[in-house]
Scaffold this motif. Structure first.
Motif, PDB file in Angstrom:
ATOM      1  N   LEU A  47       0.710  -1.161   0.157  1.00 46.74           N
ATOM      2  CA  LEU A  47      -0.038   0.210  -0.041  1.00 46.74           C
ATOM      3  C   LEU A  47       0.981   1.296   0.047  1.00 46.74           C
ATOM      4  N   THR A  48       2.021   1.332   0.651  1.00 47.03           N
ATOM      5  CA  THR A  48       2.775   2.356   0.918  1.00 47.03           C
ATOM      6  C   THR A  48       3.546   2.588  -0.487  1.00 47.03           C
ATOM      7  N   PHE A  49       3.978   1.523  -1.078  1.00 42.32           N
ATOM      8  CA  PHE A  49       4.612   1.567  -2.557  1.00 42.32           C
ATOM      9  C   PHE A  49       3.557   2.188  -3.583  1.00 42.32           C
ATOM     10  N   ALA A  50       2.346   1.544  -3.495  1.00 39.86           N
ATOM     11  CA  ALA A  50       1.165   1.989  -4.402  1.00 39.86           C
ATOM     12  C   ALA A  50       1.068   3.432  -4.161  1.00 39.86           C
ATOM     13  N   LEU A  51       1.000   3.985  -3.081  1.00 42.98           N
ATOM     14  CA  LEU A  51       1.024   5.428  -2.912  1.00 42.98           C
ATOM     15  C   LEU A  51       2.198   6.344  -3.497  1.00 42.98           C
ATOM     16  N   LEU A  52       3.446   5.859  -3.420  1.00 49.92           N
ATOM     17  CA  LEU A  52       4.446   6.253  -3.845  1.00 49.92           C
ATOM     18  C   LEU A  52       4.184   6.456  -5.452  1.00 49.92           C
ATOM     19  N   LEU A  53       3.769   5.233  -5.997  1.00 51.01           N
ATOM     20  CA  LEU A  53       3.647   5.308  -7.395  1.00 51.01           C
ATOM     21  C   LEU A  53       2.658   6.569  -7.808  1.00 51.01           C
ATOM     22  N   MET A 114      -0.760  13.861   3.665  1.00 52.18           N
ATOM     23  CA  MET A 114       0.011  14.098   2.316  1.00 52.18           C
ATOM     24  C   MET A 114      -0.487  13.627   1.143  1.00 52.18           C
ATOM     25  N   ALA A 115      -1.176  12.292   1.174  1.00 52.14           N
ATOM     26  CA  ALA A 115      -1.547  11.722   0.044  1.00 52.14           C
ATOM     27  C   ALA A 115      -3.069  12.438  -0.280  1.00 52.14           C
ATOM     28  N   VAL A 116      -3.887  12.752   0.616  1.00 51.75           N
ATOM     29  CA  VAL A 116      -4.927  13.465   0.355  1.00 51.75           C
ATOM     30  C   VAL A 116      -4.592  15.116  -0.307  1.00 51.75           C
ATOM     31  N   ARG A 138       0.081  23.100  -8.540  1.00 50.17           N
ATOM     32  CA  ARG A 138       1.259  22.311  -8.548  1.00 50.17           C
ATOM     33  C   ARG A 138       1.885  22.604  -7.301  1.00 50.17           C
ATOM     34  N   PHE A 139       2.140  24.079  -6.742  1.00 51.22           N
ATOM     35  CA  PHE A 139       2.676  24.249  -5.425  1.00 51.22           C
ATOM     36  C   PHE A 139       2.157  23.203  -4.438  1.00 51.22           C
ATOM     37  N   LEU A 140       0.844  23.242  -4.324  1.00 47.62           N
ATOM     38  CA  LEU A 140       0.010  22.202  -3.357  1.00 47.62           C
ATOM     39  C   LEU A 140       0.632  20.563  -3.611  1.00 47.62           C
ATOM     40  N   VAL A 141       0.805  20.328  -4.842  1.00 49.52           N
ATOM     41  CA  VAL A 141       1.226  18.963  -5.233  1.00 49.52           C
ATOM     42  C   VAL A 141       2.692  18.831  -4.409  1.00 49.52           C
ATOM     43  N   GLY A 142       3.443  19.757  -4.340  1.00 45.46           N
ATOM     44  CA  GLY A 142       4.651  19.799  -3.822  1.00 45.46           C
ATOM     45  C   GLY A 142       4.709  19.796  -2.557  1.00 45.46           C
ATOM     46  N   VAL A 143       3.816  20.640  -1.797  1.00 47.35           N
ATOM     47  CA  VAL A 143       3.682  20.606  -0.500  1.00 47.35           C
ATOM     48  C   VAL A 143       3.105  19.190   0.180  1.00 47.35           C
ATOM     49  N   GLY A 144       1.966  18.384  -0.657  1.00 47.58           N
ATOM     50  CA  GLY A 144       1.559  17.203  -0.345  1.00 47.58           C
ATOM     51  C   GLY A 144       2.643  16.027  -0.541  1.00 47.58           C
ATOM     52  N   GLU A 145       3.610  16.159  -1.372  1.00 43.84           N
ATOM     53  CA  GLU A 145       4.610  15.030  -1.815  1.00 43.84           C
ATOM     54  C   GLU A 145       6.031  15.113  -1.074  1.00 43.84           C
ATOM     55  N   ALA A 146       5.992  16.403  -0.542  1.00 42.92           N
ATOM     56  CA  ALA A 146       7.452  16.706   0.127  1.00 42.92           C
ATOM     57  C   ALA A 146       8.145  15.548   0.951  1.00 42.92           C
ATOM     58  N   ALA A 147       7.435  14.981   1.993  1.00 43.70           N
ATOM     59  CA  ALA A 147       8.030  14.196   2.767  1.00 43.70           C
ATOM     60  C   ALA A 147       7.522  12.913   2.636  1.00 43.70           C
ATOM     61  N   TYR A 148       6.702  12.548   1.758  1.00 40.14           N
ATOM     62  CA  TYR A 148       6.044  11.288   1.543  1.00 40.14           C
ATOM     63  C   TYR A 148       7.335  10.054   1.600  1.00 40.14           C
ATOM     64  N   GLY A 207      -5.222   8.369  -6.710  1.00 38.04           N
ATOM     65  CA  GLY A 207      -4.694   8.683  -5.343  1.00 38.04           C
ATOM     66  C   GLY A 207      -5.397   8.718  -4.121  1.00 38.04           C
ATOM     67  N   LEU A 208      -6.800   9.200  -4.409  1.00 34.63           N
ATOM     68  CA  LEU A 208      -7.805   9.228  -3.324  1.00 34.63           C
ATOM     69  C   LEU A 208      -8.321   7.668  -3.091  1.00 34.63           C
TER      70      LEU A 208
END
Length: 464
Positions: A47-53, A114-116, A138-148, A207-208
């Motif tokens: 599940l964690t890998f799938a979210l990374l994809l 983050m994923a949400v 796209r700024f918000l995409v970066g915020v969500g993905e930053a530490a995933y 993603g959702l």
């Protein structure tokens, strides 16, 4: 998912390392409970890998719709580039503080949030009315993905024994390459048959769905029940299990010379891999005379080689370091040496099969040290700050490699030509090798220092 075959640290082996499983060894535990404990860590990984994809599909789908955005909104190349760079900028700025927050607030809750955020932000991309709105999304995409990436791998490593950490880390980090390829390919198909807006919408919906599954099946309590303590080789001091209330200071992330070497070696070995990811399409376009679409297709093969190499090199490292954890350093050094030699010779040759074979070998090992360095960082830092430690490694990977490599080669290419710049690129591996050699030298003292920190922190935990 077919990425990690069971011979490398099988689930049965992993279960025996858990404290409760050791207690229940001898057949007293019910069979169904044993199978459940065997399966759950792999469910967490899947599940964690799938979210990374999903993370990288949402990030890279933009590349597939560049021509459509340029035609619909008359955007300049610099505006298109800004839509990509804003995500990388947010990742570079926010990875460490958000990883630190996740260690304190809760990793599962942090990953879910983050994923949400990145999924909803990707949905905003689908309904953006102009460039400015798309840039904000796209700024918000970066915020969500930053530490995933850093928090996700910390969650995975917490339920697996250290002897398989290199393979797991390599596989997880390779998900970025696989997700990028899938995102570009799928996004392009959807954009051609529907519209570019549906490309973003499809990534958001995926993603959702995945985050709903993750939140339903992965909880802090279940992770705590399956958490595996540090195991030790006979030559290493044993580290007492990390209890839920045991915490060490954040300063421990930076006071061990060995972990500094892991940060530096990991970041520097990503330099050339990042260059290959960014510049191989241009290389095949200019040196082999391929049209841009065909050059991109050929380059994608080398991108997949980089990702596959991260997985396989991690598995190799776990094999050779089962009885001697310090062999992880040796493996990382060897991968750097092979890539340095293959790419250094390959880019000197004339275009042809021999050059392609050598570049392919170099690409396979280009990021092969990623899994071992992540495993080293995990071994040299306390579990209570592990997401922060891996966040620091992510920052090093971005600052020293992913961001710097393509930029430096671009500057050199303007002055020397792209081929000459690529010929110089593998030399950075020499710096990574030096850092890893010193890290191996200081590794034993680093593990001993971790033992003292863990013991001191445990002694200060109030009795229940």
């Amino acid at each position: 998912m077919g990425i990690l075959p069971t011979p490398i640290g099988t689930s049965a082996e992993l279960t025996l390392e858990s404290p409760d499983e050791v207690t229940n060894s001898g057949g007293s535990a019910p069979e169904k409970n044993r199978h459940r404990r065997v399966a759950y860590p792999w469910l967490v990984f899947a599940l964690t890998f799938a979210l990374l994809l999903s993370d990288y599909m949402s990030r890279q789908v933009l590349s597939a719709v560049f021509p459509f955005l340029k035609a619909d909104w008359a955007l300049t190349d610099s505006q298109l580039a800004s839509l990509t760079s804003i995500v990388a900028l947010m990742v570079g700025l926010l990875t460490f503080p958000l990883s630190l927050l996740a260690d304190r607030w809760g990793r599962v809750r942090s990953l879910t949030l983050m994923a949400v955020i990145w999924s909803i932000a990707t949905l905003f991309c689908a309904v953006a009315a102009n460039y400015e709105q798309l840039l904000i999304a796209r700024f918000l995409v970066g915020v969500g993905e930053a530490a995933y990436g850093s928090v996700g791998i910390a969650v995975i490593l917490s339920v697996f024994v250290p002897r398989v950490h290199s393979a797991l880390s390599g596989a997880f980090m390779a998900g970025g390459s696989f997700g990028s390829v899938i995102g570009v390919a799928l996004g392009g198909v959807i954009a051609v048959h529907l519209s570019w807006r549906w490309s973003f919408a499809a990534m958001a919906v995926l993603g959702l769905i995945l985050v709903a599954l993750f939140r339903a099946l992965v909880t802090e309590d279940r992770l705590s029940a399956h958490k595996v303590g540090q195991d030790s080789a006979p030559s290493e001091p044993s580290v007492r299990p990390d209890g839920p209330n045991v915490r060490v200071p954040i300063s421990t992330l930076f006071t061990s010379p060995a972990v500094w070497c892991a940060y530096l070696g990991g970041g520097l070995q990503m330099f050339t891999a990042a260059v290959l990811l960014a510049w191989t399409p241009s290389f095949f376009n200019r040196e082999y005379g391929l049209a841009p679409d065909k050059a991109g297709m050929v380059a994608s093969i080398f991108v997949l080689l980089i990702g596959t190499g991260m997985v396989m090199c991690g598995m190799i490292t776990d094999r050779v370091s089962r009885t001697n954890p310090s062999a992880k350093w040796t493996s990382a050094i060897a991968f750097c040496v092979v890539s340095l030699a293959s790419l250094g010779i390959g880019f000197q040759l004339a275009p042809g099969p021999a050059q392609l074979i050598l570049i392919g070998i170099g690409a396979f090992f280009a990021a092969g040290s990623s899994g071992p360095t992540a495993a080293m960082v995990a071994r040299l830092t306390h579990e209570s700050v592990r997401a922060s430690a891996l966040g620091t490694l992510t920052v090093a990977n971005n600052v020293l490699g992913l961001a710097t490599g393509p930029f430096v080669v671009g500057i050199l290419a303007d002055r020397l030509g792209l081929l000459a710049a690529l010929q110089l690129t593998p030399l950075v591996y020499a710096l990574a090798i030096v850092a890893l050699i010193f890290g191996k030298r200081w590794y034993a003292s680093g593990v001993e220092r971790l033992h003292r920190w863990s013991a001191a922190a445990s002694d200060h935990v109030p009795a229940r």
